[in-house]
Design a protein around this motif. Sequence first.
Motif: not given
Length: 286
Positions: A79-84, A119-120, A128-131, A135-137
């Motif tokens: 489980n790797i959550k990424v905050v950008i 992704i956060f 639209s980048i979330t599309d 994975i959950p964004t």
Amino acid sequence: MIIGGSASQKLAAKIANELKCPLIPIETRRFPDGERYIRIKGELDNEAIVVQSTGYPQDENLMELFLILKNLKSMGIENIKVVIPYFGYGRQERRFKSGEAISAEIISELIEVAGATEIFCINLHEESITDFFQIPTHNLSAMTLIASHIQQNLDNPVIIAPDKGALGFAKEIADILGCEYDYLEKVRISPEVVETKTKKVNVKGKEAVIIDDIISTGGTIVNAARILKEHGASKVIVSCVHPVLVEDALLKIFAAGVDDVIATDTLLSDVSVISVAPLVAAAMLK
């Protein structure tokens, strides 16, 4: 477990403090030929949160992010959550001319392939980048934090978008504060004369707060500030989420008569006075 990349170590520490999670140090250096070396220095469990903005230098920060993610994945972290906080290469989310690379889509796919499972981001340049992610964004908004700062420091502000494209940000903040908002528009006076002014709100004698998501060269902000001053604003404050501020952008903004510039810490700068750490931490706990 929080891991901060080189571009976001201070913010990672603040997020770790908010979540009361351990901050895992990393060792990063450059080989003589310019290649990056990454080592994660700490014991990990099955979950990690990586914090890394991918602003300037975009290529270096992205490569470091890819190395961290792939390394965690190969170490068995599932489980790797990424905050950008600032998403580099986010300006081109579609093909405007034949043959152009859709950079936002390509970067999104590479981040996911490298090992990200969630992704956060904060105020993506285009929603639209979330599309592009499978994975959950989450695209978080820092406008509430900016509104809170304005409320604490100004008595009777009016929120101004420098153009119609930023009107949504102005409305979001104005709705929170219960104050007026407007945007600057160009009005053709004659075939040779074009005047730029607020659409409906009179700013004379008022504290005008210019809001935008990104300030890069500062050209748009300089123009807006001068117009607001010409129309009698008693004070002009500039606010943004992402203070890219290339070259002498900040100098040009203050030279235009701006009283103050405030931004979040999605990117490190001299004006990053609002931390997004509470926003990120709250999203993690949902």
